[in-house]
Design an enzyme around this catalytic site. Structure first.
Site, PDB file in Angstrom:
ATOM      1  CB  CYS A  99      32.020  38.304 -46.730  1.00 12.01           C
ATOM      2  SG  CYS A  99      30.651  37.171 -46.989  1.00 12.01           S
TER       3      CYS A  99
ATOM      4  CG  HIS B 237      35.857  39.700 -42.171  1.00  7.92           C
ATOM      5  ND1 HIS B 237      34.575  40.052 -41.849  1.00  7.92           N
ATOM      6  CD2 HIS B 237      36.611  40.100 -41.114  1.00  7.92           C
ATOM      7  CE1 HIS B 237      34.544  40.614 -40.647  1.00  7.92           C
ATOM      8  NE2 HIS B 237      35.777  40.655 -40.175  1.00  7.92           N
TER       9      HIS B 237
ATOM     10  CG  HIS C  94      30.953  36.660 -42.754  1.00  4.25           C
ATOM     11  ND1 HIS C  94      30.819  37.678 -43.663  1.00  4.25           N
ATOM     12  CD2 HIS C  94      32.060  36.951 -42.017  1.00  4.25           C
ATOM     13  CE1 HIS C  94      31.805  38.560 -43.480  1.00  4.25           C
ATOM     14  NE2 HIS C  94      32.572  38.132 -42.486  1.00  4.25           N
TER      15      HIS C  94
END
Length: 160
Positions: free
Chosen positions: A46, A116, A104
């Site tokens: 990510c 993502h 994240h």
């Protein structure tokens, strides 16, 4: 088929958007494989995904740590999902057992969607912010590009 139309609409809309080169770069990598620690261009995690796209488009070097990146006060903090603009970076608290609210990250692409590198889906995907998992875990966004952005607005550290 729904994903195809969403991508097409976002692509067409992007021609009138200052931050859309970032979204366009991100879309190029849709479906590429997730690999923990990977920074592209063939595989990503990510953070590596966001770092790669931001560097490619704006030549900005962001921290290689989701916590440092998410808590970086250099960029405007966006507290509400409704206040996000296309190209904002989004941060999530996906590890509830720690005190860090920035585990994240992804790139907001409009219409309550973000792109993502998903460890769960093992690839770069588009996910919905309007309900469910990511809405519940949304921490904030960061605006790295403002109206009238150009290279002269970058700090010395951000230039090549």
């Amino acid at each position: 088929m729904k994903k195809f139309w969403l991508i097409l609409i976002l692509f067409i809309f992007s021609f009138n958007c200052l931050a859309c080169p970032l979204v366009n770069e991100a879309m190029i990598h849709l479906e590429k494989r997730y690999v923990f620690g990977a920074t592209g261009p063939k595989t990503f995690d990510c953070l590596g995904f966001v770092l790669y796209c931001v560097k490619e488009v704006y030549d900005i070097d962001l921290p290689r740590n989701a916590q440092e990146q998410g808590y970086n006060e250099e960029y405007l903090k966006i507290e509400e999902i409704e206040e996000l603009k296309i190209g904002d970076l989004v941060y999530f608290n996906t590890i509830r057992s720690d005190k860090d609210l920035s585990d994240h990250t992804g790139i907001y692409i409009g219409e309550n969607q973000f792109i993502h590198a998903s460890s769960g889906q093992r690839k770069v995907v588009i996910s919905d912010l309007s309900e469910g998992y990511y809405k519940e875990r949304f921490s904030w966004g960061r605006r790295i590009v403002e109206e009238g952005y150009n290279e002269s607005h970058q700090t010395t550290d951000q230039r090549k």
